[in-house]
Motif scaffolding. Structure first.
Motif, PDB file in Angstrom:
ATOM      1  N   ALA A  63       0.856  -1.187   0.000  1.00 28.23           N
ATOM      2  CA  ALA A  63       0.000   0.000   0.000  1.00 28.23           C
ATOM      3  C   ALA A  63       0.888   1.231   0.000  1.00 28.23           C
ATOM      4  O   ALA A  63       1.777   1.375   0.842  1.00 28.23           O
ATOM      5  N   LYS A  64       0.654   2.111  -0.953  1.00 31.09           N
ATOM      6  CA  LYS A  64       1.469   3.321  -1.077  1.00 31.09           C
ATOM      7  C   LYS A  64       1.116   4.309   0.028  1.00 31.09           C
ATOM      8  O   LYS A  64      -0.042   4.596   0.280  1.00 31.09           O
ATOM      9  N   MET A  65       2.153   4.842   0.678  1.00 30.87           N
ATOM     10  CA  MET A  65       1.982   5.836   1.731  1.00 30.87           C
ATOM     11  C   MET A  65       2.800   7.064   1.333  1.00 30.87           C
ATOM     12  O   MET A  65       3.993   6.949   1.054  1.00 30.87           O
ATOM     13  N   THR A  66       2.174   8.262   1.297  1.00 29.09           N
ATOM     14  CA  THR A  66       2.854   9.476   0.872  1.00 29.09           C
ATOM     15  C   THR A  66       2.819  10.512   1.984  1.00 29.09           C
ATOM     16  O   THR A  66       1.776  10.778   2.571  1.00 29.09           O
ATOM     17  N   LYS A  67       3.977  11.105   2.276  1.00 25.07           N
ATOM     18  CA  LYS A  67       4.084  12.162   3.266  1.00 25.07           C
ATOM     19  C   LYS A  67       5.114  13.170   2.783  1.00 25.07           C
ATOM     20  O   LYS A  67       6.246  12.810   2.449  1.00 25.07           O
ATOM     21  N   ASN A  68       4.698  14.446   2.745  1.00 29.72           N
ATOM     22  CA  ASN A  68       5.575  15.534   2.299  1.00 29.72           C
ATOM     23  C   ASN A  68       6.197  15.242   0.937  1.00 29.72           C
ATOM     24  O   ASN A  68       7.365  15.548   0.690  1.00 29.72           O
ATOM     25  N   GLY A  69       5.400  14.635   0.063  1.00 29.10           N
ATOM     26  CA  GLY A  69       5.869  14.351  -1.289  1.00 29.10           C
ATOM     27  C   GLY A  69       6.722  13.111  -1.420  1.00 29.10           C
ATOM     28  O   GLY A  69       7.124  12.743  -2.528  1.00 29.10           O
ATOM     29  N   ASN A  70       7.037  12.446  -0.329  1.00 29.94           N
ATOM     30  CA  ASN A  70       7.849  11.225  -0.361  1.00 29.94           C
ATOM     31  C   ASN A  70       6.952  10.003  -0.185  1.00 29.94           C
ATOM     32  O   ASN A  70       6.089   9.980   0.692  1.00 29.94           O
ATOM     33  N   SER A  71       7.166   8.995  -1.024  1.00 34.61           N
ATOM     34  CA  SER A  71       6.328   7.802  -1.002  1.00 34.61           C
ATOM     35  C   SER A  71       7.093   6.602  -0.459  1.00 34.61           C
ATOM     36  O   SER A  71       8.269   6.401  -0.765  1.00 34.61           O
ATOM     37  N   THR A  72       6.400   5.832   0.374  1.00 41.36           N
ATOM     38  CA  THR A  72       6.902   4.549   0.826  1.00 41.36           C
ATOM     39  C   THR A  72       5.786   3.528   0.631  1.00 41.36           C
ATOM     40  O   THR A  72       4.651   3.885   0.312  1.00 41.36           O
ATOM     41  N   TYR A  73       6.100   2.262   0.819  1.00 38.58           N
ATOM     42  CA  TYR A  73       5.116   1.213   0.588  1.00 38.58           C
ATOM     43  C   TYR A  73       5.025   0.309   1.807  1.00 38.58           C
ATOM     44  O   TYR A  73       5.991  -0.377   2.159  1.00 38.58           O
ATOM     45  N   ALA A  74       3.869   0.366   2.473  1.00 39.10           N
ATOM     46  CA  ALA A  74       3.617  -0.586   3.560  1.00 39.10           C
ATOM     47  C   ALA A  74       3.488  -1.971   2.937  1.00 39.10           C
ATOM     48  O   ALA A  74       2.682  -2.183   2.035  1.00 39.10           O
ATOM     49  N   THR A  75       4.298  -2.896   3.386  1.00 36.99           N
ATOM     50  CA  THR A  75       4.391  -4.218   2.770  1.00 36.99           C
ATOM     51  C   THR A  75       4.123  -5.282   3.821  1.00 36.99           C
ATOM     52  O   THR A  75       4.744  -5.276   4.882  1.00 36.99           O
ATOM     53  N   PHE A  76       3.175  -6.171   3.539  1.00 36.63           N
ATOM     54  CA  PHE A  76       2.864  -7.191   4.533  1.00 36.63           C
ATOM     55  C   PHE A  76       2.466  -8.499   3.868  1.00 36.63           C
ATOM     56  O   PHE A  76       1.915  -8.526   2.775  1.00 36.63           O
ATOM     57  N   GLU A  77       2.812  -9.595   4.570  1.00 34.02           N
ATOM     58  CA  GLU A  77       2.575 -10.939   4.063  1.00 34.02           C
ATOM     59  C   GLU A  77       1.220 -11.457   4.536  1.00 34.02           C
ATOM     60  O   GLU A  77       0.813 -11.177   5.667  1.00 34.02           O
ATOM     61  N   GLN A  78       0.564 -12.200   3.664  1.00 31.79           N
ATOM     62  CA  GLN A  78      -0.738 -12.757   3.983  1.00 31.79           C
ATOM     63  C   GLN A  78      -0.777 -14.234   3.576  1.00 31.79           C
ATOM     64  O   GLN A  78       0.036 -14.681   2.767  1.00 31.79           O
ATOM     65  N   ALA A  79      -1.728 -14.973   4.145  1.00 28.70           N
ATOM     66  CA  ALA A  79      -1.890 -16.390   3.820  1.00 28.70           C
ATOM     67  C   ALA A  79      -3.375 -16.700   3.730  1.00 28.70           C
ATOM     68  O   ALA A  79      -4.212 -16.044   4.358  1.00 28.70           O
ATOM     69  N   GLN A  80      -3.682 -17.739   2.953  1.00 27.00           N
ATOM     70  CA  GLN A  80      -5.079 -18.120   2.738  1.00 27.00           C
ATOM     71  C   GLN A  80      -5.124 -19.617   2.438  1.00 27.00           C
ATOM     72  O   GLN A  80      -4.214 -20.161   1.803  1.00 27.00           O
ATOM     73  N   LYS A  81      -6.178 -20.271   2.888  1.00 25.72           N
ATOM     74  CA  LYS A  81      -6.405 -21.663   2.515  1.00 25.72           C
ATOM     75  C   LYS A  81      -7.526 -21.690   1.483  1.00 25.72           C
ATOM     76  O   LYS A  81      -8.651 -21.254   1.759  1.00 25.72           O
ATOM     77  N   MET A  82      -7.211 -22.175   0.309  1.00 24.12           N
ATOM     78  CA  MET A  82      -8.145 -22.173  -0.824  1.00 24.12           C
ATOM     79  C   MET A  82      -8.749 -20.778  -0.980  1.00 24.12           C
ATOM     80  O   MET A  82      -7.995 -19.811  -1.065  1.00 24.12           O
ATOM     81  N   ASP A  83     -10.092 -20.644  -1.001  1.00 23.04           N
ATOM     82  CA  ASP A  83     -10.715 -19.328  -1.150  1.00 23.04           C
ATOM     83  C   ASP A  83     -11.237 -18.789   0.175  1.00 23.04           C
ATOM     84  O   ASP A  83     -12.130 -17.934   0.210  1.00 23.04           O
ATOM     85  N   GLY A  84     -10.667 -19.278   1.290  1.00 28.61           N
ATOM     86  CA  GLY A  84     -11.178 -18.909   2.602  1.00 28.61           C
ATOM     87  C   GLY A  84     -10.690 -17.562   3.090  1.00 28.61           C
ATOM     88  O   GLY A  84     -10.237 -16.711   2.315  1.00 28.61           O
ATOM     89  N   GLN A  85     -10.764 -17.378   4.389  1.00 24.70           N
ATOM     90  CA  GLN A  85     -10.407 -16.099   5.003  1.00 24.70           C
ATOM     91  C   GLN A  85      -8.921 -15.823   4.836  1.00 24.70           C
ATOM     92  O   GLN A  85      -8.081 -16.704   5.032  1.00 24.70           O
ATOM     93  N   VAL A  86      -8.595 -14.579   4.493  1.00 24.16           N
ATOM     94  CA  VAL A  86      -7.204 -14.157   4.360  1.00 24.16           C
ATOM     95  C   VAL A  86      -6.682 -13.763   5.740  1.00 24.16           C
ATOM     96  O   VAL A  86      -7.295 -12.971   6.448  1.00 24.16           O
ATOM     97  N   MET A  87      -5.545 -14.345   6.117  1.00 24.64           N
ATOM     98  CA  MET A  87      -4.949 -14.059   7.418  1.00 24.64           C
ATOM     99  C   MET A  87      -3.702 -13.204   7.211  1.00 24.64           C
ATOM    100  O   MET A  87      -2.946 -13.397   6.263  1.00 24.64           O
ATOM    101  N   GLY A  88      -3.488 -12.268   8.131  1.00 30.44           N
ATOM    102  CA  GLY A  88      -2.353 -11.362   8.033  1.00 30.44           C
ATOM    103  C   GLY A  88      -2.798 -10.000   7.539  1.00 30.44           C
ATOM    104  O   GLY A  88      -3.619  -9.901   6.627  1.00 30.44           O
ATOM    105  N   SER A  89      -2.275  -8.967   8.160  1.00 28.84           N
ATOM    106  CA  SER A  89      -2.645  -7.604   7.793  1.00 28.84           C
ATOM    107  C   SER A  89      -1.459  -6.694   8.024  1.00 28.84           C
ATOM    108  O   SER A  89      -0.369  -7.147   8.389  1.00 28.84           O
ATOM    109  N   VAL A  90      -1.670  -5.392   7.818  1.00 24.25           N
ATOM    110  CA  VAL A  90      -0.602  -4.424   8.049  1.00 24.25           C
ATOM    111  C   VAL A  90      -0.183  -4.423   9.516  1.00 24.25           C
ATOM    112  O   VAL A  90       0.923  -4.019   9.855  1.00 24.25           O
TER     113      VAL A  90
END
Length: 413
Positions: free
Chosen positions: A329-356
């Motif tokens: 997810a792109k995060m911008t402050k004072n014209g500078n951009s960073t990217y919040a990056t996080f890992e997630q896991a899922q079993k088949m089409d079920g609930q996605v686990m893991g968040s920011v």
């Protein structure tokens, strides 16, 4: 004696048990928080969110309090291992500046806090990763990551003095050589085991890149290659694999919420020259656009990007009944951009686990594996690693439910 010049071990400052039994002083000053955290590492659990803070985080993030408590317990265990490394090696120095990095403001304020030190062998940092700020205070995250030349230099200097005193110079050299051989042999054995497990996997397994500083997104994205035409391929929704030269655009065009509306920029050739993605009429290397709704996946920049059903475009890190992926997810402050990056896991089409807030917990993986108690129990008893458990479970699932897992096809080799 100049008192200001006294160097104190940051991890063995004498603090009374009665003082540490009190709650941490509430503050939004990350510098005061960081100083208190590193000066009281032996009682680091006191620096974690209490029930009121967990309730606040739950309300903002949508993550249940029980899951937050489980993640807190896991984080304390990991951080105590970091503290043990620091105390065992008596890592100390003169504290310098304190910096706030990798700041994410939603759903709650999170950041890495870098505490800089110097000692006679160089500089180093304690990086307090994924610290969280609530409405009243800062709280510890998931690591105290000790980095820098000053650490290796201090450990090496202390080891050298000890070995010289005990064994003399020749004995030190011989013992160091044997230790290095054993370290390399152990590393080779572990790598061989990992390789043998990965060889059993079906589907794509991502590679990670060396992280640049504290920027987690650099583990999965080559920022220095943005707008370069790179060899790759795309997979249509019908499963057809087509090799192509693809413009490697900024992360928000390839992964995350905006990616679905951004068409894939296809080039004529990989000529080593950046393309002008904003002016296609004057860009000689422009071949055409492909709408994302026509695609299942595409491969560029040594990563596989896929449209996960009911989730969105993600970087695929592994496939199987239990599959993993990365969101940015792109995060911008004072014209500078960073990217919040996080890992997630899922079993088949079920609930996605893991968040920011936190990645998938062991508890989540155990729930994924409930239909195979033997593997789940082995993981719970720490008889096998999480990596091994996932591989074995996915093999078991494919045997029990053949054809259910849809693996993304790739070019024929």
């Amino acid at each position: 004696m100049n008192i200001k010049k006294i160097v104190l071990p940051v991890v063995i400052v004498a603090l009374s048990l009665s003082a540490m039994a009190q709650k941490p002083k509430k503050t939004h000053d990350y510098k005061k928080f960081a100083k208190k955290a590193v000066m009281s590492m032996m009682y680091i659990e006191k620096m974690y969110a209490d029930d009121a803070a967990l309730s606040f985080i739950s309300d903002k993030s949508g993550v249940s309090v029980d899951d937050l408590k489980a993640q807190k317990a896991a984080n304390i265990t990991t951080v105590k291992e970091d503290v043990k490394f620091i105390t065992d090696n008596s890592i100390y120095g003169v504290m310098g500046t304190i910096e706030l990095t990798n700041v994410r403001k939603t759903p709650v304020m999170m950041a890495d806090i870098v505490v800089n030190y110097t000692n006679k062998t160089g500089s180093f940092q304690f990086i307090l990763t994924n610290c969280t700020q609530t409405n009243i205070s800062w709280y510890m995250g998931d690591r105290i990551d000790a980095q820098g030349e000053g650490i290796a230099g201090l450990i090496a200097l202390r080891a050298e003095k000890k070995e010289k005193a005990e064994n003399g110079l020749l004995g030190k050299i011989a013992e160091a050589g044997e230790k290095e051989k054993e370290r390399k042999a152990a590393a080779a054995r572990q790598q061989a085991r990992t390789d043998s497990l990965n060889a059993l996997r079906k589907g794509h397994l991502a590679k990670t890149f060396p992280m640049v500083g504290t920027d987690r997104s650099s583990k999965y994205f080559k920022h220095d290659q943005v707008n370069m035409p790179l060899n790759g391929y795309y997979v249509t929704t019908g499963g057809q694999v087509i090799e192509a030269v693809i413009a490697y655009q900024k992360p928000e065009f390839l992964v995350g919420k905006f990616a679905a509306s951004a068409s894939l920029f296809v080039c004529k050739e990989a000529n080593g020259k950046k393309v002008d993605v904003l002016n296609v009429d004057s860009e000689p290397n422009f071949k055409g656009f492909i709408k994302k709704d026509q695609l299942w996946a595409f491969y560029v920049g040594d990563q596989l990007f896929a449209n996960i059903k009911d989730v969105g475009w993600r970087i695929v890190t592994s496939e199987g009944a239990i599959h993993t992926f990365v969101n940015m997810a792109k995060m911008t402050k004072n014209g500078n951009s960073t990217y919040a990056t996080f890992e997630q896991a899922q079993k088949m089409d079920g609930q996605v686990m893991g968040s920011v807030i936190a990645g998938p917990s062991t508890k989540a993986y155990l729930e994924f594996m409930e239909d195979c108690p033997e593997i789940a129990q082995a993981l719970k008893n720490e008889q096998i690693s999480l990596h091994e458990a996932i591989v074995k479970y996915n093999i078991w699932y494919d045997l029990q439910h053949p054809g259910q897992v849809m693996y993304i096809p790739g070019p024929e080799k």
